[in-house]
Design an enzyme around this catalytic site. Structure first.
Site, PDB file in Angstrom:
ATOM      1  N   GLY A  46       0.383  -1.325   0.002  1.00 26.21           N
ATOM      2  CA  GLY A  46      -0.244  -0.360  -0.026  1.00 26.21           C
ATOM      3  C   GLY A  46       1.105   1.541   0.391  1.00 26.21           C
ATOM      4  O   GLY A  46       1.905   1.069   0.607  1.00 26.21           O
ATOM      5  N   GLN A  51       3.595  10.290   0.715  1.00 25.21           N
ATOM      6  CA  GLN A  51       4.387   9.382   0.981  1.00 25.21           C
ATOM      7  C   GLN A  51       5.764   9.249  -0.236  1.00 25.21           C
ATOM      8  O   GLN A  51       7.353   8.946  -0.166  1.00 25.21           O
ATOM      9  CB  GLN A  51       4.608   7.184   0.806  1.00 25.21           C
ATOM     10  CG  GLN A  51       4.058   6.905   2.316  1.00 25.21           C
ATOM     11  CD  GLN A  51       3.977   5.653   2.786  1.00 25.21           C
ATOM     12  OE1 GLN A  51       3.282   4.798   1.849  1.00 25.21           O
ATOM     13  NE2 GLN A  51       4.774   4.996   2.880  1.00 25.21           N
ATOM     14  N   CYS A  88       6.189   0.037   7.441  1.00 24.70           N
ATOM     15  CA  CYS A  88       5.408   1.265   6.334  1.00 24.70           C
ATOM     16  C   CYS A  88       7.388   1.323   5.450  1.00 24.70           C
ATOM     17  O   CYS A  88       8.540   1.505   6.329  1.00 24.70           O
ATOM     18  CB  CYS A  88       5.446   1.805   7.265  1.00 24.70           C
ATOM     19  SG  CYS A  88       5.018   3.521   6.327  1.00 24.70           S
ATOM     20  N   LEU A  89       6.633   1.724   4.549  1.00 19.29           N
ATOM     21  CA  LEU A  89       7.642   1.731   3.494  1.00 19.29           C
ATOM     22  C   LEU A  89       8.754   3.147   3.995  1.00 19.29           C
ATOM     23  O   LEU A  89       9.628   3.164   3.442  1.00 19.29           O
ATOM     24  CB  LEU A  89       7.566   2.192   1.901  1.00 19.29           C
ATOM     25  CG  LEU A  89       6.858   0.915   1.368  1.00 19.29           C
ATOM     26  CD1 LEU A  89       6.097   0.998   0.209  1.00 19.29           C
ATOM     27  CD2 LEU A  89       8.290  -0.259   1.290  1.00 19.29           C
ATOM     28  N   HIS A 130      -4.259   1.622   7.203  1.00 18.54           N
ATOM     29  CA  HIS A 130      -2.400   2.176   7.770  1.00 18.54           C
ATOM     30  C   HIS A 130      -2.673   3.091   6.252  1.00 18.54           C
ATOM     31  O   HIS A 130      -2.294   4.097   6.827  1.00 18.54           O
ATOM     32  CB  HIS A 130      -1.487   0.375   7.000  1.00 18.54           C
ATOM     33  CG  HIS A 130       0.130   1.194   7.263  1.00 18.54           C
ATOM     34  ND1 HIS A 130       0.499   0.462   8.129  1.00 18.54           N
ATOM     35  CD2 HIS A 130      -0.030   2.261   6.684  1.00 18.54           C
ATOM     36  CE1 HIS A 130       1.783   1.176   7.910  1.00 18.54           C
ATOM     37  NE2 HIS A 130       1.600   1.855   6.694  1.00 18.54           N
ATOM     38  N   GLU A 131      -3.143   2.788   5.375  1.00 22.28           N
ATOM     39  CA  GLU A 131      -3.066   4.051   4.194  1.00 22.28           C
ATOM     40  C   GLU A 131      -4.115   5.483   4.748  1.00 22.28           C
ATOM     41  O   GLU A 131      -3.316   6.015   3.920  1.00 22.28           O
ATOM     42  CB  GLU A 131      -3.454   3.818   2.655  1.00 22.28           C
ATOM     43  CG  GLU A 131      -2.436   2.263   2.522  1.00 22.28           C
ATOM     44  CD  GLU A 131      -0.779   3.012   2.989  1.00 22.28           C
ATOM     45  OE1 GLU A 131      -0.422   3.971   2.867  1.00 22.28           O
ATOM     46  OE2 GLU A 131      -0.069   1.483   2.932  1.00 22.28           O
ATOM     47  N   HIS A 134      -2.050   7.445   6.841  1.00 26.25           N
ATOM     48  CA  HIS A 134      -0.593   8.157   6.760  1.00 26.25           C
ATOM     49  C   HIS A 134      -1.713   9.481   6.001  1.00 26.25           C
ATOM     50  O   HIS A 134      -1.282  10.449   6.549  1.00 26.25           O
ATOM     51  CB  HIS A 134      -0.687   7.453   5.401  1.00 26.25           C
ATOM     52  CG  HIS A 134       0.197   6.925   5.760  1.00 26.25           C
ATOM     53  ND1 HIS A 134       1.702   7.093   6.248  1.00 26.25           N
ATOM     54  CD2 HIS A 134       0.549   5.197   5.263  1.00 26.25           C
ATOM     55  CE1 HIS A 134       2.585   5.813   6.669  1.00 26.25           C
ATOM     56  NE2 HIS A 134       2.017   5.038   5.331  1.00 26.25           N
TER      57      HIS A 134
HETATM   58 NI    NI Z   1       2.902   3.232   6.038  1.00 27.45          NI
END
Ligand code: NI
Length: 151
Positions: A46, A51, A88-89, A130-131, A134
């Site tokens: 995701g 991000q 998380c990236l 989660h997204e 963000h």
């Molecule tokens: Ni994330």
């Protein structure tokens, strides 16, 4: 194909509340393409627009059963609680256990501007939560227990 560098924890854009998308323009479609390419290139499940440095309410998710692209996503229903491991990236190499709703219904617009509603449970429900976090400037480490380096 445009792969962007992923913004890392500490960058203020990750803590901003992202702005709603008032209309779906060619630029928003390009943003979706770039987010998809960046997510797959990073082997993520995701990605939220902040991000890649864009403070707009746009997410992409693919946990292995197809790509979801959602503009102005909202959780309109949530049930139960499940705690599971997350990363998380934007916080590479770090994991923790995060309690999330076990199932959610997400509403938003697709790339054609059509309203969509997705019922999700388990890992897909987790990825959406989660997204969408963000977009509120919330990172999983804010909700996680036992935050640690992976491996
Ligand atoms: Ni994330």
């Amino acid at each position: 194909m445009a792969v962007y560098e992923i913004v890392k924890n500490g960058d203020p854009v990750l803590r901003q509340k992202a702005k709603p998308v008032p209309e779906i323009t060619p630029n928003i479609k390009k943003l979706l393409d770039n987010m998809r390419d960046t997510m797959y290139a990073s082997r993520g499940v995701g990605l939220a627009a902040p991000q890649i440095g864009v403070s707009k309410r746009v997410i992409v998710v693919d946990v292995g059963d197809g790509l979801y692209e959602i503009i102005n996503p909202e959780i309109i229903e949530s049930k139960g609680v499940e705690t599971d491991i997350e990363g998380c990236l934007s916080i590479p190499g770090v994991v923790g256990e995060v309690p999330r709703a076990a199932s959610v219904v997400v509403k938003g617009l697709n790339r054609d501007g059509k309203e969509v509603q997705i019922s999700a449970k388990g890992f897909l429900a987790r990825a959406f939560q989660h997204e969408i976090d963000h977009l509120e400037g919330i990172l999983f480490i804010d909700r996680a227990q036992n935050v640690r380096r992976e491996g």
